[in-house]
Design a protein around this motif. Structure first.
Motif, PDB file in Angstrom:
ATOM      1  N   VAL A   1       0.858  -1.187   0.000  1.00 54.64           N
ATOM      2  CA  VAL A   1       0.000   0.000   0.000  1.00 54.64           C
ATOM      3  C   VAL A   1       0.894   1.237   0.000  1.00 54.64           C
ATOM      4  N   GLN A   2       0.409   2.292  -0.615  1.00 56.09           N
ATOM      5  CA  GLN A   2       1.162   3.533  -0.638  1.00 56.09           C
ATOM      6  C   GLN A   2       0.994   4.290   0.674  1.00 56.09           C
ATOM      7  N   ALA A   3       1.991   5.056   1.008  1.00 55.32           N
ATOM      8  CA  ALA A   3       1.904   5.885   2.202  1.00 55.32           C
ATOM      9  C   ALA A   3       0.666   6.766   2.139  1.00 55.32           C
TER      10      ALA A   3
ATOM     11  N   GLY B   1      -2.302   5.598   2.543  1.00 55.86           N
ATOM     12  CA  GLY B   1      -3.427   4.735   2.198  1.00 55.86           C
ATOM     13  C   GLY B   1      -3.929   3.934   3.389  1.00 55.86           C
TER      14      GLY B   1
ATOM     15  N   PRO C   1       5.581   4.527   5.876  1.00 53.13           N
ATOM     16  CA  PRO C   1       6.605   3.517   5.545  1.00 53.13           C
ATOM     17  C   PRO C   1       7.095   2.768   6.775  1.00 53.13           C
TER      18      PRO C   1
ATOM     19  N   THR D   1       5.723  -0.697   7.836  1.00 51.48           N
ATOM     20  CA  THR D   1       6.104  -1.912   7.124  1.00 51.48           C
ATOM     21  C   THR D   1       6.622  -2.957   8.102  1.00 51.48           C
TER      22      THR D   1
ATOM     23  N   VAL E   1       4.570  -0.708   3.106  1.00 50.35           N
ATOM     24  CA  VAL E   1       4.104   0.637   2.786  1.00 50.35           C
ATOM     25  C   VAL E   1       5.181   1.342   1.978  1.00 50.35           C
ATOM     26  N   SER E   2       4.821   1.734   0.775  1.00 50.86           N
ATOM     27  CA  SER E   2       5.773   2.416  -0.089  1.00 50.86           C
ATOM     28  C   SER E   2       5.653   3.920   0.078  1.00 50.86           C
ATOM     29  N   SER E   3       6.774   4.592  -0.068  1.00 52.41           N
ATOM     30  CA  SER E   3       6.785   6.045   0.120  1.00 52.41           C
ATOM     31  C   SER E   3       6.545   6.772  -1.185  1.00 52.41           C
TER      32      SER E   3
END
Length: 127
Positions: A12-14, A16, A88, A91, A125-127
Motif C-alpha cells: 500500500v502507498q503511504a 493509504g 513507511p 512496514t 508501505v511504499s513512500s
C-alpha cells in the motif's frame, strides 16, 4: 487449542489504508484479550494494539494511536485491524495473538501474555 490465521496484508502507498483480519478456529476467543503485534526486519517484535473481550476497552501503541483501529466480532470469532494513514515505518509482518482474560497494561503489551499466535501477514508501505 485455538488456531489463528491472518489475512489482508499487502502493498500500500503511504497515506493509504489496509484492513487486516484474524480468523480464529478451534476454540472461541470470546473471553480472551486479542492483540496485534508487528515485527520489522532486523527489529524486535512490538505491540500494536489490543482489545478486551468485552469490546469496551482498547489499547494502542503510541506509534499507531489515531491511525489504527482494532475491532472484534466474538460471534464470528474474528478480530480486525483497520490501518489508515499508513506510513513507511508501518512496514512489518503483522501477527494476531490470543491472550488471557485479564486486562492489565503491563501484561497485554508483552508477547508472553499471548498463548496463541497466527503465522503473520506482510504489510509493505511504499513512500
Amino acid at each position: 487449542q485455538v488456531q489463528l490465521v491472518e489475512s489482508g496484508g499487502g502493498l500500500v502507498q503511504a497515506g493509504g489504508s489496509l484492513r487486516l483480519t484474524c480468523s480464529a478456529s478451534g476454540r472461541t476467543i470470546a473471553r480472551r484479550v486479542m492483540g496485534w503485534f508487528r515485527q520489522a526486519p532486523g527489529k524486535e517484535r512490538e505491540f500494536v494494539s489490543a482489545m478486551h473481550w468485552d469490546v469496551d476497552s482498547t489499547d494502542y501503541a503510541d506509534a499507531v494511536m489515531g491511525r489504527f483501529t482494532i475491532s472484534r466480532d466474538n460471534v464470528k470469532n474474528m478480530v480486525s485491524l483497520q490501518m489508515d494513514s499508513v506510513k513507511p515505518e508501518d512496514t512489518a509482518t503483522y501477527y494476531c495473538a490470543a491472550g488471557g482474560g485479564v486486562w492489565i497494561e503491563s501484561l497485554r503489551r508483552t508477547g508472553r501474555f499471548y498463548g496463541n499466535w497466527g503465522q503473520g501477514t506482510q504489510v509493505t508501505v511504499s513512500s
